[in-house]
Scaffold this active site. Structure first.
Site, PDB file in Angstrom:
ATOM      1  N   ALA A 112      29.967  33.621  39.364  1.00  0.00           N
ATOM      2  CA  ALA A 112      29.271  32.741  40.597  1.00  0.00           C
ATOM      3  C   ALA A 112      29.777  32.970  41.991  1.00  0.00           C
ATOM      4  O   ALA A 112      29.264  33.193  42.894  1.00  0.00           O
ATOM      5  CB  ALA A 112      29.124  31.195  40.367  1.00  0.00           C
ATOM      6  N   ASP A 130      35.229  46.852  40.313  1.00  0.00           N
ATOM      7  CA  ASP A 130      36.544  46.566  39.494  1.00  0.00           C
ATOM      8  C   ASP A 130      37.388  46.325  40.833  1.00  0.00           C
ATOM      9  O   ASP A 130      37.675  47.300  41.632  1.00  0.00           O
ATOM     10  CB  ASP A 130      36.744  47.392  38.345  1.00  0.00           C
ATOM     11  CG  ASP A 130      38.038  46.725  37.436  1.00  0.00           C
ATOM     12  OD1 ASP A 130      37.757  45.521  37.259  1.00  0.00           O
ATOM     13  OD2 ASP A 130      38.875  47.470  36.890  1.00  0.00           O
ATOM     14  N   GLY A 190      40.490  33.420  42.743  1.00  0.00           N
ATOM     15  CA  GLY A 190      41.466  34.511  42.335  1.00  0.00           C
ATOM     16  C   GLY A 190      42.756  34.330  43.057  1.00  0.00           C
ATOM     17  O   GLY A 190      42.998  33.082  43.284  1.00  0.00           O
ATOM     18  N   TYR A 191      43.366  35.454  43.666  1.00  0.00           N
ATOM     19  CA  TYR A 191      44.581  35.575  44.178  1.00  0.00           C
ATOM     20  C   TYR A 191      44.431  35.068  45.636  1.00  0.00           C
ATOM     21  O   TYR A 191      45.505  35.075  46.498  1.00  0.00           O
ATOM     22  CB  TYR A 191      45.292  36.865  44.168  1.00  0.00           C
ATOM     23  CG  TYR A 191      45.608  37.248  42.812  1.00  0.00           C
ATOM     24  CD1 TYR A 191      46.890  37.107  42.319  1.00  0.00           C
ATOM     25  CD2 TYR A 191      44.604  37.607  41.838  1.00  0.00           C
ATOM     26  CE1 TYR A 191      47.386  37.551  41.298  1.00  0.00           C
ATOM     27  CE2 TYR A 191      45.047  37.764  40.576  1.00  0.00           C
ATOM     28  CZ  TYR A 191      46.356  37.813  40.107  1.00  0.00           C
ATOM     29  OH  TYR A 191      46.647  38.287  38.668  1.00  0.00           O
ATOM     30  N   ASP A 192      43.446  34.556  46.416  1.00  0.00           N
ATOM     31  CA  ASP A 192      43.109  34.536  47.762  1.00  0.00           C
ATOM     32  C   ASP A 192      44.064  33.409  48.168  1.00  0.00           C
ATOM     33  O   ASP A 192      44.713  33.792  49.534  1.00  0.00           O
ATOM     34  CB  ASP A 192      41.593  33.922  48.105  1.00  0.00           C
ATOM     35  CG  ASP A 192      40.787  34.886  47.857  1.00  0.00           C
ATOM     36  OD1 ASP A 192      40.945  36.261  47.581  1.00  0.00           O
ATOM     37  OD2 ASP A 192      39.513  34.484  47.993  1.00  0.00           O
ATOM     38  N   HIS A 236      38.228  43.861  50.714  1.00  0.00           N
ATOM     39  CA  HIS A 236      38.108  44.958  50.151  1.00  0.00           C
ATOM     40  C   HIS A 236      36.865  45.130  49.548  1.00  0.00           C
ATOM     41  O   HIS A 236      36.301  46.057  49.590  1.00  0.00           O
ATOM     42  CB  HIS A 236      38.977  44.921  48.987  1.00  0.00           C
ATOM     43  CG  HIS A 236      39.048  43.724  48.025  1.00  0.00           C
ATOM     44  ND1 HIS A 236      39.111  42.686  48.537  1.00  0.00           N
ATOM     45  CD2 HIS A 236      39.145  43.717  46.791  1.00  0.00           C
ATOM     46  CE1 HIS A 236      39.326  41.620  47.679  1.00  0.00           C
ATOM     47  NE2 HIS A 236      39.118  42.515  46.368  1.00  0.00           N
ATOM     48  N   ARG A 237      36.199  44.134  48.977  1.00  0.00           N
ATOM     49  CA  ARG A 237      34.680  44.336  48.451  1.00  0.00           C
ATOM     50  C   ARG A 237      33.695  44.577  49.488  1.00  0.00           C
ATOM     51  O   ARG A 237      32.833  45.293  49.489  1.00  0.00           O
ATOM     52  CB  ARG A 237      34.465  42.839  47.805  1.00  0.00           C
ATOM     53  CG  ARG A 237      33.252  43.105  46.726  1.00  0.00           C
ATOM     54  CD  ARG A 237      33.058  42.136  45.782  1.00  0.00           C
ATOM     55  NE  ARG A 237      33.962  42.015  44.832  1.00  0.00           N
ATOM     56  CZ  ARG A 237      35.136  41.074  44.772  1.00  0.00           C
ATOM     57  NH1 ARG A 237      35.151  39.793  45.523  1.00  0.00           N
ATOM     58  NH2 ARG A 237      36.239  41.216  43.801  1.00  0.00           N
TER      59      ARG A 237
END
Length: 193
Positions: free
Chosen positions: A10, A68, A150-152, A177-178
């Site tokens: 999500a 990915d 995530g790693y944010d 990056h995305r």
């Protein structure tokens, strides 16, 4: 234009919808009726991204893109990299971040890192194209912030003093990056339609 994004995450779906706006009608895996897991069996972001896109394309024969992405830490020789999502053995973000922070303990000079995303797009004819996006930065000394995923909470993008998790989604979505990989995808789609 309708394109399936090979995720049911999500957070990722929302981020990509915000980045793409109304230019593309985004379908999730659940939108196309897919349940289950998509294999990710390779040791590079490029190969995993391609595998995911091919898997869904072969089943549904629709335009599809997958991504990915991974966190690559210089002092850890590029780890967690392709193993970013399961670095501590599971999808537990706090455990994954804690592992990175503990491995960098005492490392004050070299905390350089980057997030890298690889997007694979497959069109209706089965033609494949890959796009890469990178954002450089460094690993914070501790987790900070409540935004993102995530790693944010441990990643400080270059040019900023706050982690991704302390920045608004609007700011993150202009530099991530995305976002950078998606911009290349959108430019490609515009040039081919």
């Amino acid at each position: 234009m309708k394109i399936c994004f090979t995720t049911n995450n999500a957070h990722k779906l929302q981020e990509v919808k915000e980045i793409l706006g109304d230019s593309i009608e985004l379908l999730s895996l659940s939108d196309i009726g897919f349940e289950g897991d998509i294999p990710e069996t390779h040791e590079t972001l490029e190969a995993n991204s391609l595998e995911k896109a091919q898997y869904i394309f072969q089943k549904y024969r629709i335009p599809v893109f997958s991504d990915d992405s991974g966190l690559e830490v210089v002092a850890l020789n590029g780890k967690p990299g392709v193993h970013t999502a399961h670095y501590a053995g599971s999808r537990d973000a706090v455990a994954n971040m804690s592992k990175v922070l503990s491995e960098l303990e005492g490392q004050t000079n070299n905390r350089e890192a980057r997030f890298r995303a690889v997007i694979t797009y497959i069109d209706l004819e089965g033609k494949e194209q890959q796009f890469e996006g990178i954002v450089d930065g460094q690993i914070a000394p501790e987790m900070s912030g409540a935004e993102g995923f995530g790693y944010d909470p441990i990643f400080i993008p270059k040019g900023y003093e706050k982690t991704f998790a302390e920045l608004s989604s609007e700011v993150k979505n202009t530099i991530s990056h995305r976002k950078r990989a998606l911009e290349k995808l959108v430019q490609f789609l515009k040039s081919t339609t």
